[in-house]
Motif scaffolding. Sequence first.
Motif, PDB file in Angstrom:
ATOM      1  N   GLN A   1     -16.131  -2.039  -1.001  1.00 32.64           N
ATOM      2  CA  GLN A   1     -16.150  -3.181  -0.174  1.00 32.64           C
ATOM      3  C   GLN A   1     -14.814  -3.253   0.621  1.00 32.64           C
ATOM      4  N   ASN A   2     -14.680  -3.490   1.860  1.00 31.51           N
ATOM      5  CA  ASN A   2     -13.671  -4.063   2.454  1.00 31.51           C
ATOM      6  C   ASN A   2     -13.864  -4.258   3.834  1.00 31.51           C
ATOM      7  N   ARG A   3     -13.462  -5.592   4.435  1.00 30.20           N
ATOM      8  CA  ARG A   3     -13.869  -5.797   5.597  1.00 30.20           C
ATOM      9  C   ARG A   3     -12.600  -6.301   6.542  1.00 30.20           C
ATOM     10  N   ARG A   4     -12.443  -6.378   7.725  1.00 27.34           N
ATOM     11  CA  ARG A   4     -11.467  -6.955   8.469  1.00 27.34           C
ATOM     12  C   ARG A   4     -10.968  -8.253   8.018  1.00 27.34           C
ATOM     13  N   GLY A   5      -9.766  -8.531   7.917  1.00 26.93           N
ATOM     14  CA  GLY A   5      -9.440  -9.840   7.608  1.00 26.93           C
ATOM     15  C   GLY A   5      -9.243 -10.318   6.313  1.00 26.93           C
ATOM     16  N   HIS A   6      -9.501  -9.322   5.315  1.00 31.84           N
ATOM     17  CA  HIS A   6      -9.486  -9.677   3.939  1.00 31.84           C
ATOM     18  C   HIS A   6      -9.003  -8.665   3.169  1.00 31.84           C
ATOM     19  N   LEU A   7      -8.496  -8.893   2.008  1.00 32.67           N
ATOM     20  CA  LEU A   7      -8.095  -7.713   0.911  1.00 32.67           C
ATOM     21  C   LEU A   7      -8.918  -7.379  -0.160  1.00 32.67           C
ATOM     22  N   THR A   8      -8.646  -6.131  -0.372  1.00 30.87           N
ATOM     23  CA  THR A   8      -9.349  -5.804  -1.743  1.00 30.87           C
ATOM     24  C   THR A   8      -8.156  -6.234  -2.991  1.00 30.87           C
ATOM     25  N   ALA A   9      -8.709  -6.326  -4.305  1.00 30.42           N
ATOM     26  CA  ALA A   9      -7.976  -6.456  -5.382  1.00 30.42           C
ATOM     27  C   ALA A   9      -6.640  -5.703  -5.353  1.00 30.42           C
ATOM     28  N   ALA A  10      -7.220  -4.315  -4.984  1.00 36.86           N
ATOM     29  CA  ALA A  10      -5.877  -3.225  -5.116  1.00 36.86           C
ATOM     30  C   ALA A  10      -4.842  -3.596  -3.992  1.00 36.86           C
ATOM     31  N   GLU A  11      -5.322  -4.058  -2.924  1.00 38.72           N
ATOM     32  CA  GLU A  11      -4.282  -4.215  -1.835  1.00 38.72           C
ATOM     33  C   GLU A  11      -3.570  -5.393  -1.977  1.00 38.72           C
ATOM     34  N   ALA A  12      -3.974  -6.378  -2.702  1.00 32.98           N
ATOM     35  CA  ALA A  12      -3.297  -7.466  -3.309  1.00 32.98           C
ATOM     36  C   ALA A  12      -2.213  -7.191  -4.298  1.00 32.98           C
ATOM     37  N   ALA A  13      -2.595  -6.197  -5.159  1.00 33.49           N
ATOM     38  CA  ALA A  13      -1.805  -5.830  -6.229  1.00 33.49           C
ATOM     39  C   ALA A  13      -0.646  -4.921  -5.410  1.00 33.49           C
ATOM     40  N   ASP A  14      -0.975  -4.216  -4.556  1.00 31.52           N
ATOM     41  CA  ASP A  14       0.053  -3.039  -3.871  1.00 31.52           C
ATOM     42  C   ASP A  14       1.150  -4.220  -3.171  1.00 31.52           C
ATOM     43  N   LEU A  15       0.512  -5.340  -2.530  1.00 33.73           N
ATOM     44  CA  LEU A  15       1.496  -6.289  -1.951  1.00 33.73           C
ATOM     45  C   LEU A  15       2.417  -6.857  -2.924  1.00 33.73           C
ATOM     46  N   ALA A  16       1.971  -7.124  -3.905  1.00 38.45           N
ATOM     47  CA  ALA A  16       2.972  -7.615  -5.188  1.00 38.45           C
ATOM     48  C   ALA A  16       3.763  -6.819  -5.487  1.00 38.45           C
ATOM     49  N   LEU A  17       3.462  -5.480  -5.958  1.00 34.09           N
ATOM     50  CA  LEU A  17       4.175  -4.578  -6.229  1.00 34.09           C
ATOM     51  C   LEU A  17       5.581  -4.366  -5.163  1.00 34.09           C
ATOM     52  N   ARG A  18       5.083  -4.263  -3.939  1.00 31.21           N
ATOM     53  CA  ARG A  18       6.015  -3.996  -2.728  1.00 31.21           C
ATOM     54  C   ARG A  18       7.046  -4.933  -2.901  1.00 31.21           C
ATOM     55  N   ALA A  19       6.344  -6.395  -2.700  1.00 33.95           N
ATOM     56  CA  ALA A  19       7.340  -7.501  -2.743  1.00 33.95           C
ATOM     57  C   ALA A  19       8.092  -8.081  -3.886  1.00 33.95           C
ATOM     58  N   GLY A  20       8.034  -7.272  -5.002  1.00 31.76           N
ATOM     59  CA  GLY A  20       8.769  -7.412  -6.071  1.00 31.76           C
ATOM     60  C   GLY A  20       8.452  -8.793  -6.795  1.00 31.76           C
ATOM     61  N   VAL A  21       7.395  -9.372  -6.813  1.00 32.39           N
ATOM     62  CA  VAL A  21       7.063 -10.628  -7.275  1.00 32.39           C
ATOM     63  C   VAL A  21       6.826 -10.462  -8.925  1.00 32.39           C
ATOM     64  N   ARG A  22       7.110 -11.693  -9.437  1.00 27.89           N
ATOM     65  CA  ARG A  22       6.973 -11.569 -11.023  1.00 27.89           C
ATOM     66  C   ARG A  22       5.746 -11.830 -11.294  1.00 27.89           C
ATOM     67  N   ARG A  23       4.599 -12.326 -10.801  1.00 27.70           N
ATOM     68  CA  ARG A  23       3.500 -12.521 -11.226  1.00 27.70           C
ATOM     69  C   ARG A  23       2.393 -12.763 -10.040  1.00 27.70           C
ATOM     70  N   LEU A  24       1.144 -12.089 -10.187  1.00 30.36           N
ATOM     71  CA  LEU A  24       0.325 -12.273  -9.251  1.00 30.36           C
ATOM     72  C   LEU A  24      -1.188 -12.924  -9.686  1.00 30.36           C
ATOM     73  N   LEU A  25      -1.598 -13.983  -8.808  1.00 25.13           N
ATOM     74  CA  LEU A  25      -2.675 -14.744  -9.213  1.00 25.13           C
ATOM     75  C   LEU A  25      -3.773 -14.426  -8.146  1.00 25.13           C
ATOM     76  N   LEU A  26      -4.945 -14.145  -8.473  1.00 25.45           N
ATOM     77  CA  LEU A  26      -6.032 -13.257  -7.374  1.00 25.45           C
ATOM     78  C   LEU A  26      -7.117 -14.617  -7.363  1.00 25.45           C
ATOM     79  N   THR A  27      -7.321 -14.909  -6.142  1.00 23.83           N
ATOM     80  CA  THR A  27      -8.163 -15.678  -5.863  1.00 23.83           C
ATOM     81  C   THR A  27      -9.155 -15.207  -4.576  1.00 23.83           C
ATOM     82  N   HIS A  28      -9.982 -16.224  -4.037  1.00 20.22           N
ATOM     83  CA  HIS A  28     -10.989 -16.093  -2.874  1.00 20.22           C
ATOM     84  C   HIS A  28     -11.983 -15.160  -3.211  1.00 20.22           C
TER      85      HIS A  28
END
Length: 244
Positions: free
Chosen positions: A185-212
């Motif tokens: 699953q992946n469609r324009r204008g939205h993230l997969t859980a893996a893409e959200a996690a990659d964003l968190a990793l590259r941004a160097g955030v402390r914690r990630l909460l998944l939603t939507h």
Amino acid sequence: MLVTVLGRYSPYAPVGGACPGLLVQARGVALMLDGGPGTVARLQMQVPAAHLTAVLVSHLHHDHIADLHCLQYLMADQAPGREPLPIYAPGGDNPDRRWLEPSSFGARWVRLLPLPVDEGLAVGPLRVTFARTDHPEPCWAMRITDGCRTLVYTADTGAGVDLAPFARGADLLIAESTFVAANGQNRRGHLTAAEAADLALRAGVRRLLLTHFLPSTPAAEAEAEARAIFPPAEAAVEMRTYPV
């Protein structure tokens, strides 16, 4: 600073659930971020109407705004003596913005204002800045700080805009994860859980909460997919309050 998840589903809510909405509280300020179906009832379980400081709308899709028109009636009934509640929403020609316009009666209780995407917004001790996301409807991520802690909310976005610089070093990133890559699953204008996690990793955030989440996709699948990339990831739980 505390954030309560009022709803985590899109584009509709399953039985007992609600569409996107967050409540951010810090030192006497209470901000509602988006207000999809089911969120106004849950808001009242957290704060009295008179204590709500403002509403910030990321974009004008119905799953994020459908409950907000009735706020005027809530304010009239439960907070009749206060100043009109400011609702900041993106401008433009989208006819859905009219859904947020108060009635002639409701103009006494709510005030619709443009989302200050260029200059940002100060609300009490909180400072809010915005970044355009990758979404068919103009949509804005939000970065909220009280000077000590920082929360970033992606709202709706695909991978076509890199939000990592905007989210850099946040204490808590709340990221949409509509799809699960394992299901193709992946469609324009939205993230997969893996893409959200990659964003968190590259941004160097402390914690990630998944939603939507899609109601048809178990949140546990999204959580497992994200944790394989960013271990401090978890699926948001509705009506749970998280410290930032």
